[in-house]
Write a protein that holds these residues in place. Structure first.
Motif, PDB file in Angstrom:
ATOM      1  N   ARG A  44      -4.745  -0.822  -7.390  1.00 43.69           N
ATOM      2  CA  ARG A  44      -5.596  -0.823  -7.546  1.00 43.69           C
ATOM      3  C   ARG A  44      -5.748   0.816  -7.073  1.00 43.69           C
ATOM      4  O   ARG A  44      -4.798   0.913  -5.712  1.00 43.69           O
ATOM      5  CB  ARG A  44      -7.083  -1.108  -6.312  1.00 43.69           C
ATOM      6  N   ARG A  45      -6.189   1.827  -7.231  1.00 45.61           N
ATOM      7  CA  ARG A  45      -6.561   3.348  -7.055  1.00 45.61           C
ATOM      8  C   ARG A  45      -7.275   4.215  -5.970  1.00 45.61           C
ATOM      9  O   ARG A  45      -8.871   4.099  -6.563  1.00 45.61           O
ATOM     10  CB  ARG A  45      -6.024   3.859  -8.111  1.00 45.61           C
ATOM     11  N   SER A  46      -7.487   4.684  -5.049  1.00 43.15           N
ATOM     12  CA  SER A  46      -8.420   5.558  -4.308  1.00 43.15           C
ATOM     13  C   SER A  46      -7.445   6.601  -4.531  1.00 43.15           C
ATOM     14  O   SER A  46      -6.167   7.019  -4.424  1.00 43.15           O
ATOM     15  CB  SER A  46      -8.586   4.806  -2.902  1.00 43.15           C
ATOM     16  N   GLU A  47      -8.421   7.630  -3.848  1.00 47.45           N
ATOM     17  CA  GLU A  47      -8.000   8.918  -2.762  1.00 47.45           C
ATOM     18  C   GLU A  47      -6.893   8.913  -1.914  1.00 47.45           C
ATOM     19  O   GLU A  47      -5.948   9.878  -1.964  1.00 47.45           O
ATOM     20  CB  GLU A  47      -8.926   9.940  -2.621  1.00 47.45           C
ATOM     21  N   THR A  48      -6.456   7.759  -1.380  1.00 45.76           N
ATOM     22  CA  THR A  48      -5.977   7.548  -0.211  1.00 45.76           C
ATOM     23  C   THR A  48      -5.199   6.572  -0.373  1.00 45.76           C
ATOM     24  O   THR A  48      -3.774   6.942   0.456  1.00 45.76           O
ATOM     25  CB  THR A  48      -6.361   7.459   1.211  1.00 45.76           C
ATOM     26  N   ARG A  94       0.688  -1.402  -0.077  1.00 47.18           N
ATOM     27  CA  ARG A  94       0.034  -0.119  -0.174  1.00 47.18           C
ATOM     28  C   ARG A  94       0.347   0.985   0.438  1.00 47.18           C
ATOM     29  O   ARG A  94       1.558   1.968   1.275  1.00 47.18           O
ATOM     30  CB  ARG A  94      -0.705   0.158   1.466  1.00 47.18           C
TER      31      ARG A  94
END
Length: 325
Positions: free
Chosen positions: A160-164, A73
């Motif tokens: 896999r991407r998210s804002e955080t 991560r």
């Protein structure tokens, strides 16, 4: 009582390697149980356990190359370089959004091959006779020296991407002594805020450059010639049925030499044997097998002569599984 051999365990999440050994001891009915290569409690996958005299094989297995599946991560470092530690300052959404697929590929490339790696400060490495993680828990500051390791394959399987956060599913094949947590830490340190990789800053601090990175999942899938696909569930373990007899285990690990009756007797009594048609250099252990199919021991050649490295007691011999006798 279970004989001598290896048992492949698929270690579940949340257990220590010592917990696994304790369970196998009960299942096998013997105290003579050990393992090759510790897995952290959060890690799952292949743990090789030696039973009775086959604990003598573990020394030769620990140094084998290993394969892992892991999730890294990006977005924050942690005090332990994995999800069990305290998360440190998080990267901004803008910093994460700026990291491209090409940046990640380049970072992985820089951590592939022969590299210098600083182990995690909460590793089991001994510092002045005491485990590093024990010193950290006691409030001490531990700084471990870089050491050479080989990452022969570092493959990105998915992103896999998210804002955080950016989660990277990876496959790693590496030499013994490589810390996947440290790869996660150094990959995050080298992205989005400075080079961090291969330079003097690597491993100097958990608040290093970049967006930060830590490990959130780890599964060991292979150790040398042994695969997790052949491993057994600890909860339903039948130790006798799961046992890989010592002769079969040694024959998978090393070259096999089938002895004559007299050669087996000589090696058992500590005498050297002479193999007239032996060619090539020595140095690597060879599994010496008696006509009965029992493992006499591991031997080492010097020219055409061989001497015993490790003897195996005949009273623990288990019939090999390939039908020979």
């Amino acid at each position: 009582m279970t004989g001598s051999g290896l048992i492949l365990i698929d270690k579940p999440d949340g257990m220590t390697s010592h917990d696994v050994v304790a369970r196998v001891r009960r299942a096998a009915g013997t105290r003579k149980v050990g393992h090759a290569g510790t897995l952290d409690p959060m890690a799952t996958g292949l743990l090789i356990v030696g039973v009775n005299s086959s604990t003598r094989l573990l020394t030769f297995i620990v140094g084998a190359d290993k394969e892992y599946l892991a999730t890294i991560r990006l977005g924050a470092a942690s005090t332990t370089d994995d999800a069990e530690g305290e998360l440190l300052e998080a990267a901004s959404p803008a910093a994460l959004a700026a990291i491209t697929a090409e940046d990640i590929a380049a970072g992985i490339s820089r951590l592939t091959g022969e590299i210098e790696q600083v182990p995690s400060s909460v590793s089991a490495i001994k510092v002045d006779g005491k485990r590093a993680y024990a010193r950290v828990r006691a409030g001490e500051t531990v700084e471990l020296k870089p050491r050479a390791v080989t990452v022969s394959e570092f493959e990105l399987l998915g992103t896999r991407r998210s804002e955080t956060a950016i989660d990277l599913d990876v496959r790693v094949v590496c030499s013994s002594g490589t810390y996947i947590r440290s790869l996660a830490r150094d990959l995050g340190a080298g992205l989005g805020g400075g080079s961090g990789l291969g330079g003097p800053g690597v491993g100097e601090g958990l608040h290093g450059p970049g967006v930060g990175g830590h490990l959130t999942a780890l599964r060991r899938t292979r150790v040398g010639a042994f695969s997790v696909h052949d491993a057994h569930d600890l909860a339903t373990l039948d130790a006798q049925a799961a046992l890989i007899p010592a002769v079969d285990a040694a024959s998978r690990l090393f070259e096999r030499l089938d002895l004559t009756e007299q050669q087996a007797i000589d090696l058992t009594h500590g005498r050297r044997i002479h193999i007239a048609d032996r060619e090539g250099p020595g140095g690597e252990p060879v599994a010496a097998v008696a006509p009965s199919g029992a493992l006499v021991g591991l031997i080492e050649f010097r020219g055409k002569e061989a001497r015993t490295l490790v003897n195996f007691p005949t009273e623990e011999a288990v019939a090999p599984t390939d039908g020979t006798a």
